[in-house]
Design an enzyme around this catalytic site. Sequence first.
Site, PDB file in Angstrom:
ATOM      1  N   ASP A 188      27.004  28.034  51.297  1.00  0.00           N
ATOM      2  CA  ASP A 188      27.237  29.471  51.210  1.00  0.00           C
ATOM      3  C   ASP A 188      26.065  30.054  50.434  1.00  0.00           C
ATOM      4  O   ASP A 188      25.899  29.770  49.235  1.00  0.00           O
ATOM      5  CB  ASP A 188      28.553  29.746  50.486  1.00  0.00           C
ATOM      6  CG  ASP A 188      28.926  31.222  50.466  1.00  0.00           C
ATOM      7  OD1 ASP A 188      28.013  32.072  50.443  1.00  0.00           O
ATOM      8  OD2 ASP A 188      30.137  31.522  50.454  1.00  0.00           O
ATOM      9  N   TYR A 218      27.148  47.872  54.361  1.00  0.00           N
ATOM     10  CA  TYR A 218      26.323  47.080  55.266  1.00  0.00           C
ATOM     11  C   TYR A 218      24.913  47.671  55.403  1.00  0.00           C
ATOM     12  O   TYR A 218      23.911  46.980  55.239  1.00  0.00           O
ATOM     13  CB  TYR A 218      26.989  47.008  56.637  1.00  0.00           C
ATOM     14  CG  TYR A 218      26.222  46.199  57.654  1.00  0.00           C
ATOM     15  CD1 TYR A 218      26.250  44.811  57.620  1.00  0.00           C
ATOM     16  CD2 TYR A 218      25.459  46.819  58.653  1.00  0.00           C
ATOM     17  CE1 TYR A 218      25.551  44.057  58.550  1.00  0.00           C
ATOM     18  CE2 TYR A 218      24.753  46.075  59.578  1.00  0.00           C
ATOM     19  CZ  TYR A 218      24.804  44.697  59.525  1.00  0.00           C
ATOM     20  OH  TYR A 218      24.091  43.958  60.435  1.00  0.00           O
TER      21      TYR A 218
END
Length: 250
Positions: A56, A147
Site C-alpha cells: 500500500d 480527487y
Amino acid sequence: MKDTVTLITGAARGIGLATATLFHAEGRRVVLLDRDAEELATAAATLPGALSVTCDVSIPKQVAQALTEVEQSCGRLDILVNNAGVADFGPLAETDFARWRRVMDTNLDGVFLMSQACLPLLSARGGAIVNIASISGLRASTLRIAYGTSKAAVIHLTKQQAAELGEVGIRANCVCPGPVNTKLALAVHSPEIRAAYHDAIPLNRYGTEREIAEVICFLASERASFVTGQVVASDGGFDSTGVGLPALRT
C-alpha cells in the site's frame, strides 16, 4: 533494455497493467506493485519473469519494505511509474476530513513516498519518474474537490521533482489521462455521462488503457531523454477545448 528495471504502482489492473505489459514487451524487467494481492498475482502471471510486490503506497513502512525487496531481487531500478490512485468523488459539503485524507493518502502521499524511497536506486544510474495525474488536475469539475486537488498537487510535485532531480540524472514527467475505458469508468459512467464526454472531446471517444500506456512508456524511454518537467494530457483534446460549447464546433 533487458537489464533495465521498471516499477509500476497500481499495476494489478487498468492503466498500470497495460503499462507493465508494454514495458515487458520492450524487454524490460517489470516490477508490479499493488495492494490487492490476489489481483496482483493474477496480473503478474501474465508477464513471465515479472516480480510482484504487495504494498500500500500510502503506508511508509510498506513502501520501505517493498523497495528492500526490489533491491534484493533486481539490484537496480531505472524507471518508476507512480500510477496507484483512488477515485472517490463527492461535493465539498459531503467530503469530511476522513474522506479527504483517504484520497490524499494514496493519490499524493503515495507518489511522494514512492519517489523518495526509490531515489537511491534511481540516482545510481540516472532514470525516469512518470507520475500519473488526471485531466481533473488540469480542469476543475464538480464532485472532484478531493480527487481533482490531489491530482493538481501531483502535477506540481512532478515539476518540483524535475527541478531538483535533474542534476542526478533523473527525469520526471506527468501524464494526465482523460476519460478512459477502464472497468471503473464503464461501471460508474452512465450513458448520459458518456454522451456528454463524447460531445466535449474533439476526438469524440474515450481513450484506451493501451493509448495511455504508450505515452507513459515514451516519456520513460530513452527517446524522451531531453524531456523533463512536462505535463502531457492524453485526453483526446478534452483539455484544449476548455469551456467551449460542443454545439459551436464546426
